[in-house]
Design a protein around this motif. Structure first.
Motif, PDB file in Angstrom:
ATOM      1  N   SER A   4       0.585  -1.150  -0.002  1.00 55.81           N
ATOM      2  CA  SER A   4       0.323  -0.183   0.034  1.00 55.81           C
ATOM      3  C   SER A   4       0.845   1.353  -0.022  1.00 55.81           C
ATOM      4  O   SER A   4       1.269   1.430   1.512  1.00 55.81           O
ATOM      5  N   TYR A   5       1.539   1.389  -0.886  1.00 54.11           N
ATOM      6  CA  TYR A   5       2.813   2.435  -1.258  1.00 54.11           C
ATOM      7  C   TYR A   5       2.244   4.228  -0.994  1.00 54.11           C
ATOM      8  O   TYR A   5       2.981   4.700  -0.345  1.00 54.11           O
ATOM      9  N   LEU A   6       0.774   4.082  -0.980  1.00 55.85           N
ATOM     10  CA  LEU A   6      -0.182   5.421  -0.844  1.00 55.85           C
ATOM     11  C   LEU A   6      -0.588   5.526   0.080  1.00 55.85           C
ATOM     12  O   LEU A   6      -0.968   6.244   0.497  1.00 55.85           O
ATOM     13  N   GLY A   7      -0.754   4.549   0.607  1.00 56.95           N
ATOM     14  CA  GLY A   7      -2.133   4.123   1.897  1.00 56.95           C
ATOM     15  C   GLY A   7      -3.654   4.769   1.160  1.00 56.95           C
ATOM     16  O   GLY A   7      -4.637   5.153   2.117  1.00 56.95           O
ATOM     17  N   LEU A   8      -3.453   4.500   0.746  1.00 58.89           N
ATOM     18  CA  LEU A   8      -4.772   4.805  -0.753  1.00 58.89           C
ATOM     19  C   LEU A   8      -6.315   3.529   0.359  1.00 58.89           C
ATOM     20  O   LEU A   8      -7.650   4.266   0.441  1.00 58.89           O
ATOM     21  N   GLU A   9      -5.906   2.833   0.392  1.00 61.76           N
ATOM     22  CA  GLU A   9      -7.097   2.893   0.950  1.00 61.76           C
ATOM     23  C   GLU A   9      -7.642   2.236   2.438  1.00 61.76           C
ATOM     24  O   GLU A   9      -8.986   1.855   2.774  1.00 61.76           O
ATOM     25  N   GLU A  10      -6.935   3.699   3.259  1.00 61.09           N
ATOM     26  CA  GLU A  10      -7.923   3.582   4.511  1.00 61.09           C
ATOM     27  C   GLU A  10      -8.367   5.497   4.630  1.00 61.09           C
ATOM     28  O   GLU A  10      -8.936   5.929   5.143  1.00 61.09           O
ATOM     29  N   HIS A  11      -8.026   5.103   2.389  1.00 62.20           N
ATOM     30  CA  HIS A  11      -8.715   7.162   2.353  1.00 62.20           C
ATOM     31  C   HIS A  11     -10.813   7.760   3.111  1.00 62.20           C
ATOM     32  O   HIS A  11     -11.300   6.286   1.592  1.00 62.20           O
ATOM     33  N   PRO A  12     -10.641   8.139   3.675  1.00 57.09           N
ATOM     34  CA  PRO A  12     -12.028   8.277   3.851  1.00 57.09           C
ATOM     35  C   PRO A  12     -13.185   8.253   3.009  1.00 57.09           C
ATOM     36  O   PRO A  12     -13.971   7.723   2.860  1.00 57.09           O
ATOM     37  N   ARG A  13     -12.991   8.875   1.447  1.00 63.16           N
ATOM     38  CA  ARG A  13     -13.300   8.510  -0.042  1.00 63.16           C
ATOM     39  C   ARG A  13     -13.647   7.116  -0.473  1.00 63.16           C
ATOM     40  O   ARG A  13     -14.070   6.768  -0.600  1.00 63.16           O
ATOM     41  N   MET A  14     -12.306   6.594  -0.312  1.00 64.75           N
ATOM     42  CA  MET A  14     -12.401   5.566  -0.692  1.00 64.75           C
ATOM     43  C   MET A  14     -12.820   4.285   0.111  1.00 64.75           C
ATOM     44  O   MET A  14     -14.110   3.154  -0.122  1.00 64.75           O
ATOM     45  N   VAL A  15     -13.440   4.215   1.399  1.00 65.40           N
ATOM     46  CA  VAL A  15     -13.905   3.436   2.409  1.00 65.40           C
ATOM     47  C   VAL A  15     -15.872   4.137   2.194  1.00 65.40           C
ATOM     48  O   VAL A  15     -16.112   3.324   2.383  1.00 65.40           O
ATOM     49  N   GLN A  16     -15.894   5.595   2.591  1.00 64.88           N
ATOM     50  CA  GLN A  16     -17.431   5.672   1.478  1.00 64.88           C
ATOM     51  C   GLN A  16     -17.462   5.124   0.510  1.00 64.88           C
ATOM     52  O   GLN A  16     -18.813   4.596   0.642  1.00 64.88           O
ATOM     53  N   ALA A  17     -16.191   4.834  -0.501  1.00 59.88           N
ATOM     54  CA  ALA A  17     -17.191   4.293  -1.772  1.00 59.88           C
ATOM     55  C   ALA A  17     -17.530   2.856  -1.559  1.00 59.88           C
ATOM     56  O   ALA A  17     -18.563   2.114  -2.278  1.00 59.88           O
ATOM     57  N   VAL A  18     -17.335   2.590  -0.807  1.00 59.13           N
ATOM     58  CA  VAL A  18     -17.170   0.554  -0.431  1.00 59.13           C
ATOM     59  C   VAL A  18     -18.895   0.693   0.065  1.00 59.13           C
ATOM     60  O   VAL A  18     -19.652  -0.354   0.055  1.00 59.13           O
ATOM     61  N   ARG A  19     -19.058   1.316   1.282  1.00 55.44           N
ATOM     62  CA  ARG A  19     -19.676   1.817   1.605  1.00 55.44           C
ATOM     63  C   ARG A  19     -21.511   1.765   0.794  1.00 55.44           C
ATOM     64  O   ARG A  19     -22.365   1.634   0.920  1.00 55.44           O
ATOM     65  N   THR A  20     -21.493   2.566   0.111  1.00 55.59           N
ATOM     66  CA  THR A  20     -22.276   3.189  -1.150  1.00 55.59           C
ATOM     67  C   THR A  20     -22.672   1.621  -1.420  1.00 55.59           C
ATOM     68  O   THR A  20     -23.601   1.605  -2.545  1.00 55.59           O
ATOM     69  N   ALA A  21     -21.014   1.267  -2.439  1.00 55.19           N
ATOM     70  CA  ALA A  21     -21.393  -0.403  -2.916  1.00 55.19           C
ATOM     71  C   ALA A  21     -22.318  -1.043  -2.391  1.00 55.19           C
ATOM     72  O   ALA A  21     -23.017  -1.726  -3.013  1.00 55.19           O
ATOM     73  N   LEU A  22     -22.195  -1.248  -0.744  1.00 57.00           N
ATOM     74  CA  LEU A  22     -23.030  -1.882   0.000  1.00 57.00           C
ATOM     75  C   LEU A  22     -24.253  -2.029  -0.309  1.00 57.00           C
ATOM     76  O   LEU A  22     -24.974  -2.780  -0.537  1.00 57.00           O
ATOM     77  N   ASP A  23     -24.035  -0.624  -0.286  1.00 59.40           N
ATOM     78  CA  ASP A  23     -25.809  -0.295  -0.071  1.00 59.40           C
ATOM     79  C   ASP A  23     -26.974  -0.249  -1.720  1.00 59.40           C
ATOM     80  O   ASP A  23     -27.866  -0.925  -1.389  1.00 59.40           O
ATOM     81  N   LYS A  24     -25.619  -0.379  -2.250  1.00 59.83           N
ATOM     82  CA  LYS A  24     -26.656  -0.349  -3.873  1.00 59.83           C
ATOM     83  C   LYS A  24     -26.470  -1.708  -4.534  1.00 59.83           C
ATOM     84  O   LYS A  24     -27.355  -2.216  -5.322  1.00 59.83           O
ATOM     85  N   TYR A  25     -25.893  -2.240  -4.322  1.00 57.19           N
ATOM     86  CA  TYR A  25     -25.783  -4.157  -4.977  1.00 57.19           C
ATOM     87  C   TYR A  25     -25.712  -5.270  -3.394  1.00 57.19           C
ATOM     88  O   TYR A  25     -25.646  -6.319  -4.197  1.00 57.19           O
ATOM     89  N   GLY A  26     -25.567  -4.841  -2.240  1.00 57.31           N
ATOM     90  CA  GLY A  26     -24.984  -6.014  -1.353  1.00 57.31           C
ATOM     91  C   GLY A  26     -23.223  -5.958  -1.365  1.00 57.31           C
ATOM     92  O   GLY A  26     -22.342  -5.430  -1.741  1.00 57.31           O
ATOM     93  N   THR A  27     -23.106  -7.702  -0.811  1.00 59.88           N
ATOM     94  CA  THR A  27     -21.236  -7.753  -1.358  1.00 59.88           C
ATOM     95  C   THR A  27     -20.730  -7.975  -2.686  1.00 59.88           C
ATOM     96  O   THR A  27     -19.704  -8.049  -2.161  1.00 59.88           O
ATOM     97  N   HIS A  28     -21.537  -8.630  -3.136  1.00 59.54           N
ATOM     98  CA  HIS A  28     -21.571  -9.046  -4.329  1.00 59.54           C
ATOM     99  C   HIS A  28     -22.797  -9.296  -5.564  1.00 59.54           C
ATOM    100  O   HIS A  28     -23.891  -9.916  -5.087  1.00 59.54           O
ATOM    101  N   PHE A  29     -21.842  -9.064  -6.802  1.00 61.49           N
ATOM    102  CA  PHE A  29     -23.227  -9.201  -7.752  1.00 61.49           C
ATOM    103  C   PHE A  29     -22.357 -11.096  -8.549  1.00 61.49           C
ATOM    104  O   PHE A  29     -21.708 -11.035  -9.354  1.00 61.49           O
ATOM    105  N   SER A  30     -22.564 -12.222  -8.348  1.00 57.55           N
ATOM    106  CA  SER A  30     -21.822 -13.484  -8.833  1.00 57.55           C
ATOM    107  C   SER A  30     -22.726 -13.960 -10.536  1.00 57.55           C
ATOM    108  O   SER A  30     -23.370 -14.137 -10.578  1.00 57.55           O
TER     109      SER A  30
END
Ligand SMILES: Cc1ncc(COP(=O)(O)O)c(C=O)c1O
Length: 412
Positions: free
Chosen positions: A57-83
């Protein structure tokens, strides 16, 4: 259990692997289970807190608040996965991500896969078979010319590649071996397809510009896996190889990147010149036809990350990263008896090379006792009998964390 009687590379390799990895796991030096992470500090399953230099994680992006929020949005929109397989149903955000990659790499067409290994497995057989319209291959087929240190994910599919042509190896440190391979292709009427890393996962920087020029002389292609180079440098985080090639991808080059390292999400991508290549790959590349699409949470994280590449966020993180890398070199450079791999280079990876496995084991143990985790590696990652401590440096490391390594290694 019956043992195969035939000798092969996998068996021979296994016979040369010592018990060092097992010993290192037993001593708590690697093979960790973590239960929490905050910045570069992780909590191990036994409750200890350590500073890690392991994650790419050379830039530490995965803890950036925008990235974390993006994952939350994904969960709300689609659940955990579309198989579903990638080419039957996919979230619209994958296409948006590919469009943004096309902005990071102007003029290029991007195709996102689940992993870099899947890019190789999907793209190289079609390339070898001459099925990518942008990269035609001679009637006699390809000669895959694989660099000695190219990532294992390319070396391991040599048998697959040989279904469409021949394969040979060369050593970037021995330019004659490259010329020999290219002449072999020329003499046998085959198209050379040269496979290399950009920033090596264990070694240094590959001179992709020189290789590109030489491959072009022999009417060949250069296929670059720049998994570790993406995001860490270049305008909009286009990465090491793109930068080294002069800020563009020459016609005969295919560039592959990772979304799982500095990018802060997960997956891999290919860049090609011809949109027709993308159509063919979507329709026929094995991972597209038979594999799942990228996890939905990661698609949205990747998309947000691409936006941070384009809006200047990443360039600030790049500066922090390279300041930390320079500090690492300065502080380790002052330490006696240290053989620092990659010192001074534009790679975020450093290694402490040790003559014996035992030396590497004891140095890793010393750091672990001080609460510092590195990645101790032995054969088959490095030469038999030797050891290396690998350090992945991040924009998120503090100066104190970086300086603590030299401090621990120099105190008696
Ligand atoms: C240079 C390089 N290529 C490919 C890979 C494989 O990546 P993935 O897990 O996305 O297949 C790695 C893994 O770390 C790597 O370092």
């Amino acid at each position: 259990m019956t043992r195969p009687s035939r000798s092969n590379h996998i068996l021979r390799r296994s016979q040369s692997i010592t018990d060092m990895y097992t010993r290192s796991v037993g001593a708590g030096l690697t093979g960790h289970a973590i239960t929490e992470r905050s910045g570069k500090t992780v909590r191990l399953a036994d409750g200890d807190h350590c500073v890690e230099f392991v994650s790419c994680s050379y830039l530490g992006l995965e803890e950036h608040p925008r990235m974390v929020q993006a994952v939350r949005t994904a969960l709300d929109k689609y659940g955990t996965h579309f198989s579903s397989s990638r080419n039957s149903v996919e979230p619209a955000e994958i296409r948006e991500l590919e469009d943004l990659l096309g902005e990071i790499y102007p003029g290029m067409n991007a195709l996102v896969f689940n992993s870099v290994s899947s890019v190789h497995l999907g793209v190289l057989p079609l390339l070898g078979a001459g099925l990518l319209p942008g990269y035609p291959v001679a009637a006699d087929g390809p000669l895959f010319v694989i660099e000695r240190t190219a990532h294992a994910s390319m070396q391991a599919i040599r048998g697959v590649l040989e279904q469409t042509g021949e394969a040979t190896r060369f050593d970037v440190e021995d330019p004659e071996s490259f010329t020999r391979a290219l002449r072999l292709a020329e003499g046998s009427g085959r198209t050379p397809v040269v496979l290399v890393d950009g920033i090596g996962s264990m070694g240094g920087l590959i001179d992709v510009a020189a290789l590109s020029e030489k491959a072009a002389e022999y009417h060949g292609y250069l296929y670059i896996d720049d998994a570790h180079g993406i995001s860490v440098s270049g305008t909009n985080g286009a990465g090491y190889a793109f930068d080294a090639l002069g800020g563009h991808v020459p016609e005969h080059v295919l560039l592959v990147g990772s979304l799982s390292k500095a990018f802060g999400g997960s997956g891999g991508f290919l860049l090609t010149h011809a949109p027709e290549d993308i159509i063919r790959l979507r329709r026929e590349a094995n991972p597209m036809v038979f594999g799942h699409s990228n996890m939905i949470t990661h698609v949205l994280a990747n998309l947000e990350s691409a936006a941070t590449h384009l809006d200047g966020t990443v360039s600030t993180l790049q500066k922090n990263l390279w300041d930390n890398v320079a500090l690492f070199d300065r502080s380790l450079g002052r330490t006696r008896n240290v053989n620092l791999v990659n010192a001074g280079s534009r790679s975020p990876i450093r290694g402490l090379a040790m003559e014996t496995e035992e030396q590497a084991f004891h140095a890793a143990k010393r750091l672990r006792t001080a609460g510092i985790l590195c990645f101790p590696v032995f054969y088959p990652v490095v030469a038999p009998g030797t050891g290396l401590l690998r350090f992945a440096i991040s924009a998120n490391h503090t100066h104190e964390q970086i300086e603590s390594i030299a401090h621990q290694l120099s105190s008696s």
